[in-house]
Design an enzyme around this catalytic site. Structure first.
Site, short mmCIF file in Angstrom:
data_model
loop_
_atom_site.label_atom_id
_atom_site.label_comp_id
_atom_site.label_asym_id
_atom_site.label_seq_id
_atom_site.Cartn_x
_atom_site.Cartn_y
_atom_site.Cartn_z
N ASP A 61 -11.43 -8.43 -29.02
CA ASP A 61 -10.83 -7.31 -28.27
C ASP A 61 -9.31 -7.40 -28.38
OD1 ASP A 61 -10.29 -5.30 -26.39
OD2 ASP A 61 -10.61 -6.62 -24.67
N LYS A 63 -7.56 -4.69 -29.63
CA LYS A 63 -7.12 -3.29 -29.47
C LYS A 63 -6.00 -2.96 -30.46
CE LYS A 63 -8.15 -3.24 -24.51
NZ LYS A 63 -8.20 -4.71 -24.22
N ASP A 66 -1.51 0.48 -34.62
CA ASP A 66 -0.34 0.36 -35.49
C ASP A 66 -0.51 1.39 -36.61
OD1 ASP A 66 1.92 -0.74 -36.93
OD2 ASP A 66 1.54 -2.64 -35.92
N THR A 125 -9.27 1.09 -18.58
CA THR A 125 -9.81 1.16 -17.21
C THR A 125 -8.76 0.83 -16.15
OG1 THR A 125 -10.72 -1.01 -17.78
CG2 THR A 125 -12.27 0.80 -17.63
N ARG A 217 -13.30 -11.07 -14.54
CA ARG A 217 -13.03 -11.73 -13.26
C ARG A 217 -14.19 -11.65 -12.28
NH1 ARG A 217 -7.24 -8.87 -13.05
NH2 ARG A 217 -8.52 -7.41 -14.27
O1 C5P Z 1 -11.50 -9.24 -15.40
P1 C5P Z 1 -11.93 -7.89 -15.82
O2 C5P Z 1 -13.42 -7.66 -15.71
O3 C5P Z 1 -11.12 -6.79 -15.21
O4 C5P Z 1 -11.62 -7.89 -17.38
C1 C5P Z 1 -11.85 -6.77 -18.19
C2 C5P Z 1 -11.65 -7.16 -19.61
O5 C5P Z 1 -11.90 -6.03 -20.42
C3 C5P Z 1 -10.24 -7.63 -19.93
O6 C5P Z 1 -10.35 -8.62 -20.94
C4 C5P Z 1 -9.58 -6.39 -20.49
O7 C5P Z 1 -8.60 -6.71 -21.45
C5 C5P Z 1 -10.73 -5.68 -21.15
N1 C5P Z 1 -10.63 -4.23 -21.26
C6 C5P Z 1 -10.40 -3.41 -20.18
N2 C5P Z 1 -10.30 -2.06 -20.35
C7 C5P Z 1 -10.45 -1.51 -21.55
C8 C5P Z 1 -10.72 -2.34 -22.66
C9 C5P Z 1 -10.81 -3.71 -22.47
O8 C5P Z 1 -10.30 -3.89 -19.04
N3 C5P Z 1 -10.44 -0.22 -21.71
#
Ligand code: C5P
Length: 239
Positions: A61, A63, A66, A125, A217
């Protein structure tokens, strides 16, 4: 489908050996582990290789966002590492996404290796309608924006998208059952939203049609992460 095929655990830690401990402890319940910016910058490709050695798949992940040439080269290195999936920002545009996909398809055919799934990141998100409009100047609704970025991802030949639980049902209806949807921002009734704005419970997200939920988390920040994972697995089974 077994719950373990619906769960991705985000290894959002800076210490590679701690990340590998989590893989060892969770591997009975989880098939795919997510390596994001925090762990990849600390542990590099070696951590991905170590997860593979433990028989598990990796969602890289990072992302990518570029110019087409740079993203394509990075994507080829992701394919070379043998990751199961990786993502690019759909807002990088169709030329970037299409060139990246074509190069990866061609490389994997030539090398006779499995092709990683490529996902477009829609609206993070951690963003809300207010931020989208007030800071980024995007005038249409967040849902319309997610749909537009998903449409670009489909047109570029990607396998699916990363989207919040709030848009999953709309995307599933619009793009059909073969469209891969990975949903982060997952929170249980006992986990705080933290910096996430568009959250959903694991059960709801799966019911809405997500193929995978990303657990970060909501699991790792719990006093007993393994117990939290067990509870979420049980919750998904009833979805
Ligand atoms: O801890 P939490 O559940 O919030 O982590 C969400 C994970 O998903 C993080 O690693 C974050 O970088 C990733 N992510 C996200 N939203 C996105 C894409 C990836 O939160 N649209």
């Amino acid at each position: 489908m077994p719950a373990k095929e619906k769960i991705i655990v985000a290894l959002d830690v800076s210490d590679a050996s701690y990340a590998l401990d989590i893989v060892e402890r969770f591997k009975e319940y989880v098939e795919v582990f997510k390596v994001g910016l925090e762990l990849f910058i600390a542990g590099g490709p070696a951590v991905v290789e170590e997860i593979h050695k433990r028989g598990k798949k990796v969602f890289l992940d990072l992302k990518f966002h570029d110019i087409p040439n740079t993203v394509t080269k990075a994507a080829l290195n992701a394919a070379r590492l043998g990751v199961h999936m990786f993502n690019v920002h759909a807002s990088g545009g169709t030329e970037m996404m299409r060139r990246c996909r074509e190069a990866v398809v061609e490389f994997c055919l030539r090398e006779n290796i499995p092709r990683p799934k490529i996902l477009g990141v829609t609206v993070l998100t951690g963003l809300s309608q207010e931020i989208l409009k007030g800071e980024l100047g995007i005038q249409h609704s967040l849902r319309t924006h997610v749909k537009q970025l998903s449409k670009l991802s489909v047109e570029a030949g990607l396998d699916g998208v990363v989207a919040s639980g709030h848009e999953v049902a709309m995307l599933r209806n619009h793009f059909g059952k073969n469209f891969l949807i990975v949903t982060p921002g997952i929170r249980t009734s006992w986990s705080p939203p933290d910096d996430q704005k568009r959250t959903m419970t694991p059960r709801e997200a799966i019911r809405e049609g997500a193929d995978y939920v990303v657990l970060g988390r909501a699991v790792l920040n719990q006093p007993d992460p393994f117990k939290a994972l067990e509870l979420i697995t049980a919750e998904i089974l009833t979805a």
